[in-house]
Write an enzyme that holds these catalytic residues in place. Structure first.
Site, PDB file in Angstrom:
ATOM      1  N   SER A  73      41.167  32.921  -0.315  1.00 45.39           N
ATOM      2  CA  SER A  73      42.290  33.094   0.266  1.00 45.39           C
ATOM      3  C   SER A  73      43.103  34.116  -0.353  1.00 45.39           C
ATOM      4  O   SER A  73      44.499  35.335  -0.097  1.00 45.39           O
ATOM      5  CB  SER A  73      43.196  31.930  -0.847  1.00 45.39           C
ATOM      6  OG  SER A  73      42.453  30.567   0.264  1.00 45.39           O
ATOM      7  N   ASN A 193      45.913  25.423   4.205  1.00 43.75           N
ATOM      8  CA  ASN A 193      44.744  27.327   5.269  1.00 43.75           C
ATOM      9  C   ASN A 193      45.303  26.944   7.051  1.00 43.75           C
ATOM     10  O   ASN A 193      45.198  28.405   7.750  1.00 43.75           O
ATOM     11  CB  ASN A 193      43.769  26.752   5.591  1.00 43.75           C
ATOM     12  CG  ASN A 193      43.314  26.854   3.992  1.00 43.75           C
ATOM     13  OD1 ASN A 193      43.179  28.098   3.094  1.00 43.75           O
ATOM     14  ND2 ASN A 193      42.163  25.648   3.402  1.00 43.75           N
ATOM     15  N   GLY A 328      41.438  33.489  -4.835  1.00 42.09           N
ATOM     16  CA  GLY A 328      40.443  32.685  -3.225  1.00 42.09           C
ATOM     17  C   GLY A 328      39.399  32.594  -3.517  1.00 42.09           C
ATOM     18  O   GLY A 328      38.873  32.682  -4.941  1.00 42.09           O
TER      19      GLY A 328
END
Length: 374
Positions: A73, A193, A328
Site C-alpha cells: 500500500s 483498496n 504496505g
C-alpha cells in the site's frame, strides 16, 4: 497482498530493547514466521543500515540495502501524489464527482445517492463520491479485499493455486460493488483498496496514460528511483532480491516471491528498495513533488478524524513526536516508511513475510530512532 492494510498510531510499548550492541530491528524477526528484517535510517548524521535474520532461508544470505521487494500500500502514496499533481495542473478538481473521470461503464457501476439506504442521501441527489473522498478513504465504498471469497482465493488458503492469475481493475471494482457501501460518501473514514483502484482509473482517463506511466514520468524518473517499478502482471521480482514468505493462514511459511500483483493494482503493486523509499518520502515531505498547499492537503486528516490524509497518515510516538508516512502489506512482505514533517529524518523498515509484526517491536524501533534519549 494479505490485506493492504494501514496502521495509524503506534502504541506505547517497550522502548528499552535496543542496546549499543543490538539493533531493535532484530526484534522484528521471528524464528518460525519472519525470516528476515532490515532498517534504513537517514538524518543529518548520515545513513545507517541494520539487518537481522536472512533474505533466503535456503542459502542463508542476508538482506542487502538494494534488494527489491514488494511494498504493497505504499503504492497509494505515489498514486495520491500523481492525483494531486493533476489537481495543481487543473486537469481535475478534488471535489469533482469521480464518475466524471471514469470510463462510462465503470461510472455506471457506482452506487447512486441513496443506495446505502440513507434517507438524507436520497433527499440530496447532488451528493456523490468525489475524488477527494477516494484519496481520504471516506467514499464509503466496500474494499474488494474484504470480499471473503476473493480473499480466501487470492490471499488466503487459495494463494498458491491462484497466485499467477491476472486481474483487471474493472473486475476488481465489480467485486467490491457487489457489496453495499460501508457508509454514505463523506460520512466516515473506512480504509478501502477500492478507492485507490478507482484513482488509478481516474489517472488514465484524465491523462490518456496508465497510472504506472504517469507515476514513472512524474515521480520515479525525476527522483531517480532506480530500484522502483510497477510490474503490472509480471510475476518475478527484478534483481537483486531475496525471497518472500507467506503463512497463507497457517503457521508454516511458504515461498511467495513470485506472484502476479495485478490483484493489487493501483492499490498496492509497486516494487521498490529501502533507499528509494527514503528518497521518495524525503522528497515528498520536503515539498519537492507538490506545492505547499497540496502538501498541506495531503497531511490534512480532518475528514478521517486524525487517522489518514491523502496517501499519508500520522504515526504518534510515546515521546509525543508525530511522523508521516505509509505502510504496505502484500503476500510475503511488510514495510513501513516514516519521516519527520520536514522530511530530514527518515526510516524505512521491512520484513520478508506477511506474518503479523510485533507492535511492541515496531514501537521500540521507532522510539529508538526518533525519540531523544534522556
Amino acid at each position: 497482498m494479505t490485506a493492504l492494510t494501514c496502521a495509524v498510531t503506534v502504541s506505547a510499548g517497550s522502548a528499552g530493547r535496543d542496546t549499543a550492541a543490538r539493533s531493535p530491528v532484530q526484534d522484528l524477526v521471528s524464528p518460525r514466521t519472519v525470516p528476515g528484517a532490515a532498517q534504513l535510517s537517514q538524518d543529518a548524521h548520515g545513513v545507517r543500515f541494520h539487518t537481522a535474520g536472512v533474505a533466503d532461508v535456503r542459502t542463508g544470505r542476508p538482506i542487502r540495502p538494494t534488494d527489491r521487494f514488494r511494498v504493497g500500500s505504499i503504492t497509494k502514496t505515489v498514486i495520491a501524489t500523481v492525483t494531486l499533481q493533476l489537481a495543481t495542473e487543473r486537469k481535475l478538481n478534488l471535489d469533482d464527482p469521480v464518475s466524471t473521470h471514469l470510463p462510462a461503464a465503470t461510472a455506471a457501476l457506482l452506487p447512486c445517492p441513496g443506495d446505502n439506504g440513507s434517507d438524507s442521501d436520497s433527499r440530496d441527489p447532488g451528493r456523490r463520491i468525489t475524488v477527494r473522498q477516494l484519496l481520504t478513504h471516506t467514499s464509503g465504498l466496500f474494499s474488494y479485499t474484504d470480499d471473503r471469497a476473493f480473499f480466501r482465493r487470492f490471499f488466503g488458503p487459495g494463494f498458491t493455486a491462484h497466485r499467477f492469475e491476472t486481474h483487471k481493475p474493472d473486475a476488481l471494482v465489480r467485486t467490491a460493488l457487489t457489496h453495499p457501501p460501508y457508509a454514505a460518501p463523506g460520512e466516515r473514514y473506512r480504509y478501502s483498496n477500492t478507492d485507490y483502484l478507482l484513482l488509478g482509473m481516474v489517472i488514465r482517463q484524465v491523462t490518456g496514460h496508465s497510472y504506472a506511466t504517469e507515476a514513472h514520468r512524474r515521480v520515479i524518473a525525476p527522483l531517480r528511483l532506480t530500484g522502483t517499478s510497477f510490474p503490472g502482471t509480471r510475476a518475478g521480482l527484478p534483481s537483486p532480491h531475496g525471497r518472500a514468505y507467506t503463512t497463507t493462514g497457517s503457521s508454516r511459511t511458504a515461498d511467495a516471491t513470485d506472484l502476479n500483483p495485478s490483484s493489487a493494482g493501483a492499490a498496492g503493486e509497486l516494487v521498490s528498495t529501502l533507499p528509494d523509499l527514503n528518497r521518495l518520502f524525503g522528497a515528498l515531505l520536503r515539498g519537492t513533488l507538490l506545492p505547499a498547499p497540496e502538501l498541506r492537503q495531503m497531511r490534512d486528516t480532518t475528514d478521517s478524524y486524525g487517522r489518514y490524509g491523502m496517501g499519508l497518515f500520522p504515526v504518534r510516538l510515546p515521546c509525543h513526536r508525530t511522523l508521516w508516512g505509509h505502510n504496505g502489506e502484500i503476500s510475503g512482505s511488510y514495510v513501513q516508511t516514516l519521516g519527520t514533517t520536514d522530511g530530514r529524518h527518515l526510516v524505512s523498515y521491512r520484513v520478508n513475510s506477511d506474518a503479523p509484526v510485533d507492535a511492541a517491536a515496531e514501537t521500540a524501533l521507532l522510539t529508538a530512532e526518533f525519540c531523544p534519549k534522556a
